[in-house]
Enzyme design. Structure first.
Site, PDB file in Angstrom:
ATOM      1  N   SER A 167    -102.230 -47.778 124.884  1.00 35.57           N
ATOM      2  CA  SER A 167    -101.232 -48.857 124.793  1.00 35.57           C
ATOM      3  C   SER A 167    -101.871 -50.242 124.607  1.00 35.57           C
ATOM      4  O   SER A 167    -102.533 -50.304 125.631  1.00 35.57           O
ATOM      5  CB  SER A 167     -99.979 -48.871 125.819  1.00 35.57           C
ATOM      6  OG  SER A 167     -99.163 -49.899 125.862  1.00 35.57           O
ATOM      7  N   LYS A 227    -100.813 -47.894 120.436  1.00 37.76           N
ATOM      8  CA  LYS A 227     -99.331 -48.313 120.515  1.00 37.76           C
ATOM      9  C   LYS A 227     -99.687 -49.915 120.538  1.00 37.76           C
ATOM     10  O   LYS A 227    -100.353 -50.259 121.559  1.00 37.76           O
ATOM     11  CB  LYS A 227     -98.619 -47.889 121.688  1.00 37.76           C
ATOM     12  CG  LYS A 227     -97.630 -48.312 122.238  1.00 37.76           C
ATOM     13  CD  LYS A 227     -96.767 -47.544 123.213  1.00 37.76           C
ATOM     14  CE  LYS A 227     -96.421 -48.292 124.353  1.00 37.76           C
ATOM     15  NZ  LYS A 227     -95.434 -47.236 125.253  1.00 37.76           N
ATOM     16  N   LEU A 228     -98.850 -50.542 119.729  1.00 34.97           N
ATOM     17  CA  LEU A 228     -99.074 -52.115 119.992  1.00 34.97           C
ATOM     18  C   LEU A 228     -97.681 -52.549 120.754  1.00 34.97           C
ATOM     19  O   LEU A 228     -96.610 -52.199 120.405  1.00 34.97           O
ATOM     20  CB  LEU A 228     -98.990 -52.671 118.609  1.00 34.97           C
ATOM     21  CG  LEU A 228    -100.212 -52.522 117.668  1.00 34.97           C
ATOM     22  CD1 LEU A 228     -99.954 -53.173 116.174  1.00 34.97           C
ATOM     23  CD2 LEU A 228    -101.531 -53.029 118.435  1.00 34.97           C
ATOM     24  N   LYS A 229     -97.528 -53.503 121.528  1.00 33.32           N
ATOM     25  CA  LYS A 229     -96.518 -54.051 122.293  1.00 33.32           C
ATOM     26  C   LYS A 229     -96.151 -55.139 121.326  1.00 33.32           C
ATOM     27  O   LYS A 229     -97.075 -55.753 120.636  1.00 33.32           O
ATOM     28  CB  LYS A 229     -97.052 -54.779 123.501  1.00 33.32           C
ATOM     29  CG  LYS A 229     -97.365 -53.828 124.548  1.00 33.32           C
ATOM     30  CD  LYS A 229     -95.914 -53.004 124.828  1.00 33.32           C
ATOM     31  CE  LYS A 229     -96.172 -52.193 126.215  1.00 33.32           C
ATOM     32  NZ  LYS A 229     -94.963 -51.262 126.666  1.00 33.32           N
ATOM     33  N   ASP A 269     -93.882 -50.883 120.398  1.00 31.28           N
ATOM     34  CA  ASP A 269     -93.035 -50.808 121.395  1.00 31.28           C
ATOM     35  C   ASP A 269     -92.560 -52.103 121.741  1.00 31.28           C
ATOM     36  O   ASP A 269     -93.430 -53.029 122.082  1.00 31.28           O
ATOM     37  CB  ASP A 269     -94.126 -50.241 122.798  1.00 31.28           C
ATOM     38  CG  ASP A 269     -92.978 -50.187 124.002  1.00 31.28           C
ATOM     39  OD1 ASP A 269     -91.713 -50.355 123.801  1.00 31.28           O
ATOM     40  OD2 ASP A 269     -93.466 -49.737 125.025  1.00 31.28           O
ATOM     41  N   ASN A 274     -90.103 -52.810 124.204  1.00 32.89           N
ATOM     42  CA  ASN A 274     -89.525 -52.979 125.593  1.00 32.89           C
ATOM     43  C   ASN A 274     -88.356 -53.882 125.621  1.00 32.89           C
ATOM     44  O   ASN A 274     -88.195 -54.839 126.477  1.00 32.89           O
ATOM     45  CB  ASN A 274     -90.707 -53.543 126.500  1.00 32.89           C
ATOM     46  CG  ASN A 274     -91.653 -52.827 127.017  1.00 32.89           C
ATOM     47  OD1 ASN A 274     -92.523 -52.951 126.632  1.00 32.89           O
ATOM     48  ND2 ASN A 274     -91.317 -51.543 127.524  1.00 32.89           N
ATOM     49  N   GLU A 304     -90.576 -48.029 119.362  1.00 32.72           N
ATOM     50  CA  GLU A 304     -89.976 -47.769 120.814  1.00 32.72           C
ATOM     51  C   GLU A 304     -89.120 -48.841 121.390  1.00 32.72           C
ATOM     52  O   GLU A 304     -89.511 -49.973 121.305  1.00 32.72           O
ATOM     53  CB  GLU A 304     -91.164 -47.250 121.596  1.00 32.72           C
ATOM     54  CG  GLU A 304     -90.762 -47.075 123.157  1.00 32.72           C
ATOM     55  CD  GLU A 304     -92.097 -46.639 123.949  1.00 32.72           C
ATOM     56  OE1 GLU A 304     -93.371 -46.699 123.365  1.00 32.72           O
ATOM     57  OE2 GLU A 304     -92.183 -46.333 125.219  1.00 32.72           O
ATOM     58  N   ASP A 337     -87.261 -45.039 125.362  1.00 33.84           N
ATOM     59  CA  ASP A 337     -87.813 -45.018 126.547  1.00 33.84           C
ATOM     60  C   ASP A 337     -87.018 -45.369 127.587  1.00 33.84           C
ATOM     61  O   ASP A 337     -86.297 -44.586 128.075  1.00 33.84           O
ATOM     62  CB  ASP A 337     -89.183 -45.992 126.488  1.00 33.84           C
ATOM     63  CG  ASP A 337     -89.910 -46.120 127.793  1.00 33.84           C
ATOM     64  OD1 ASP A 337     -89.620 -45.423 128.832  1.00 33.84           O
ATOM     65  OD2 ASP A 337     -90.762 -47.030 127.919  1.00 33.84           O
ATOM     66  N   LYS A 377     -91.108 -39.894 130.641  1.00 34.52           N
ATOM     67  CA  LYS A 377     -91.619 -40.427 131.911  1.00 34.52           C
ATOM     68  C   LYS A 377     -91.038 -39.810 133.121  1.00 34.52           C
ATOM     69  O   LYS A 377     -89.918 -40.208 133.346  1.00 34.52           O
ATOM     70  CB  LYS A 377     -91.690 -41.893 132.023  1.00 34.52           C
ATOM     71  CG  LYS A 377     -92.483 -42.845 130.965  1.00 34.52           C
ATOM     72  CD  LYS A 377     -92.049 -44.462 130.994  1.00 34.52           C
ATOM     73  CE  LYS A 377     -93.036 -45.082 129.931  1.00 34.52           C
ATOM     74  NZ  LYS A 377     -92.528 -46.436 130.116  1.00 34.52           N
ATOM     75  N   GLY A 404     -96.462 -43.712 129.853  1.00 34.51           N
ATOM     76  CA  GLY A 404     -97.345 -44.121 131.088  1.00 34.51           C
ATOM     77  C   GLY A 404     -96.834 -45.281 131.736  1.00 34.51           C
ATOM     78  O   GLY A 404     -95.995 -46.106 131.105  1.00 34.51           O
TER      79      GLY A 404
END
Ligand code: NPG
Length: 368
Positions: free
Chosen positions: A135, A161-163, A189, A191, A214, A239, A263, A291
């Protein structure tokens, strides 16, 4: 087994570099470990709550209170229990999934030491080595992200995985896709940083052949995720929204996602995590293990979970050195893009007592 005492072990572990997401910057972990003792064995579990209630409502300081005053006393009063009883014993206390997961993992670790079997074997794991993803946090400049991505690919990670966040998405993904070529697995992702009003903008990511996007929208927006999923070619993965097997079933029935990140900390434990895996496997839904910047204790348990056959996408399970100069357990190392699933009894990774002393870990002992 009968749990005779529980210790809450707390320590600060700095990161090798800051990790930035759409909800904040982290420079290290405020780690709480749960150690249970009973029947001549001990077991360890990691509480993955963050320092601030930004990823979810749970945060370290409060989850220590929940453990000390509500969860551990119930465990100590429960008498003779198996790992399957832990969730039931703790269920009257609402919420605190991360704290509950740490308790359950510690009991599982202890019980499996007694049974002399590894967690992976006990859970039904079938994979011995797992190709893993990494990540990549947000940076100030796109070039910095591209440099970081190239470094991780050189190290052998099989998936990036790119934020992302509003203002740092389409151009970033375009630059990274161009740098790594069409064949490297790439996902993003958010968030929970977007709203449904961003749907047309997020559809611009479709051209980059992403594995998934995500958690684009807020935790409770299942219906809106379903609407968004119909407007994107990129598969939607959830997630933060998936807090139990029941929510997972609802999300799938609504069409809110076609992939799930599992998770254990977010869903209250390894056994609930396995139920979500089983539900998804029965419905042909791919899952992967997420994670939470775990030390070796949590990383080992996640590797055991990720060895189950339905985990068909690469996990966010990087080498210890991705985050820590010195992990508190033996370090997990990348070999040919893979991490090895621990084979020792129980979770298969124990904190090094000397490391705990060096880090001035505090120990609070609770007993009946
Ligand atoms: O490699 O352990 C890891 C971190 C993977 O990006 C990662 N985790 O939203 O999934 C996430 C994110 C996260 C980080 C969540 C910190 C919460 C706290």
């Amino acid at each position: 087994m009968r749990i005779e005492a529980v210790e809450l072990v707390r320590l600060q572990l700095p990161f090798v570099s800051p990790f930035r997401t759409s909800f904040g910057v982290q420079t290290g972990r405020d780690v709480v470990l749960v150690r249970v003792v009973g029947d001549g064995v001990e077991g360890w579990g990691e509480n993955v709550a963050g320092e601030e209630p930004l990823y979810s409502a749970e945060f370290v300081e409060a989850s220590v209170l929940a453990l000390r005053h509500h969860l551990v006393p119930r465990l100590l009063a429960a008498g003779d229990i198996t790992p399957f009883d832990v969730a039931r014993v703790l269920a009257p206390v609402r919420g605190w999934e991360m704290a509950k997961a740490a308790v359950e993992a510690a009991v599982l670790d202890a019980e499996l030491q007694r049974q002399q079997v590894s967690l992976a074997q006990w859970l039904g794991g079938t994979q011995r080595r797992i190709p893993v993803g990494v990540s990549v946090g947000l940076h100030d400049h796109i070039d910095q992200t591209v440099t970081a991505v190239n470094r991780y690919l050189e190290q052998g990670y099989v998936r990036i995985k790119l934020k992302i966040e509003p203002g740092c998405d389409v151009d970033l993904v375009r630059a990274v896709r161009r740098a790594i070529g069409p064949d490297v697995m790439l996902q993003v992702d958010a968030n929970a940083a977007y709203t449904l009003a961003d749907a047309r903008h997020l559809a611009r990511l479709d051209e980059f052949d992403l594995l998934l996007i995500e958690q684009p929208l807020a935790e409770h927006d299942l219906r809106q995720h379903a609407q968004l999923a119909r407007m994107l070619r990129t598969p939607v993965c959830l997630d933060e929204s998936i807090t139990s097997v029941q929510v997972a079933a609802d999300a799938l029935a609504l069409g809110a996602c076609s992939v799930i990140n599992i998770k254990p900390g977010r869903v209250g434990g390894l056994l609930e995590a396995r139920r979500i895996h089983d539900l998804c496997q029965a419905n042909g839904v791919p899952v992967w293990c997420g994670g939470m910047l775990e030390t070796g204790v949590g990383r080992a348990a996640n590797l055991a979970l990720a060895s189950l056959p339905g985990f068909t996408l690469p996990p966010d399970l990087s080498a210890s050195s991705r985050y820590f100069a010195h992990d508190i357990t033996r370090p997990f190392e990348l070999v040919d893009g893979c991490l090895e699933v621990p084979t020792g009894h129980g979770v298969g990774a124990v904190p090094d007592p000397q490391m705990l002393r060096d880090l001035d870990a505090t120990v609070e002992r609770l007993r009946i």
